[in-house]
Motif scaffolding. Structure first.
Motif, PDB file in Angstrom:
ATOM      1  N   VAL A  53     -60.144 -36.386   9.210  1.00 17.29           N
ATOM      2  CA  VAL A  53     -61.481 -36.685   9.704  1.00 17.29           C
ATOM      3  C   VAL A  53     -61.398 -36.887  11.215  1.00 17.29           C
ATOM      4  O   VAL A  53     -60.586 -37.670  11.702  1.00 17.29           O
TER       5      VAL A  53
ATOM      6  N   VAL B  77     -59.388 -38.821   4.581  1.00 21.22           N
ATOM      7  CA  VAL B  77     -60.185 -39.326   3.463  1.00 21.22           C
ATOM      8  C   VAL B  77     -59.226 -39.816   2.384  1.00 21.22           C
ATOM      9  O   VAL B  77     -58.363 -39.075   1.915  1.00 21.22           O
TER      10      VAL B  77
ATOM     11  N   VAL C 169     -62.087 -43.647   4.913  1.00 25.62           N
ATOM     12  CA  VAL C 169     -61.176 -42.944   5.812  1.00 25.62           C
ATOM     13  C   VAL C 169     -60.136 -43.944   6.280  1.00 25.62           C
ATOM     14  O   VAL C 169     -60.466 -45.017   6.798  1.00 25.62           O
TER      15      VAL C 169
END
Length: 168
Positions: free
Chosen positions: A108, A119, A133
């Motif tokens: 991410v 994630v 996250v």
């Protein structure tokens, strides 16, 4: 990036229902009853296969019969087991929908290109999915909406996020 799994978790067994081997099934499908339409389901390790026949709606899930399960004791022994379907048996999704299994582990980044983490989990508390996250600064929870997650690029193995800013 890892290749997507050939299997997707579509449900879990919540325990026995009744005394004749029926189970209480928790479906993870958008339409709960669809769990019985994907052919034989397997255990997480792939060693057991079950044909699923739904019997009735029950409190907290669906009543079901699984092939090879005929007693309450056999049904009780499966409590907590997850059920997996072959990806090929599942419907294809529109461009803006994703199987959770495909998002787990994706990198991410923020809109400026800085890495936020990967994630680790996806939660659905009824008001929409939330991405967990995990990165160098700890855990970040991001609503899985178009505004907060404008880009999901499965081929590149990354998500671009514009997480809401805290007022703290």
């Amino acid at each position: 990036m890892a290749e997507p799994s050939n299997r997707i978790c579509v449900g879990a067994i919540a325990g026995a229902f009744g005394v004749r081997g029926e189970v209480r099934l928790k479906s993870f499908c958008a339409v709960a009853e669809d769990i019985a339409t994907y052919g034989e389901l397997t255990s997480e390790d792939g060693k057991r296969r079950f044909a699923v026949k739904l019997t009735r709606p029950v409190n907290g899930g669906l009543g079901a019969r699984l092939s090879g399960i005929e007693t309450k004791e056999q049904a009780d022994a499966l409590k907590g087991a997850t059920l997996w379907a072959d990806r090929a048996a599942l419907p294809s999704l529109p461009d803006d929908e994703f199987y959770h299994a495909d998002l787990i582990g994706l990198e991410v980044m923020d809109t400026g290109g800085a890495t936020l983490g990967r994630v680790r989990a996806i939660y659905d508390h009824g008001a929409g999915d939330i991405l967990e996250v995990y990165g160098s600064s700890g855990i970040l929870l991001i609503p899985f909406t178009k505004a907060a997650v404008p880009t999901v690029d499965l081929a590149a193995g990354r998500i671009v996020a514009d997480p809401p800013v805290s007022d703290e």
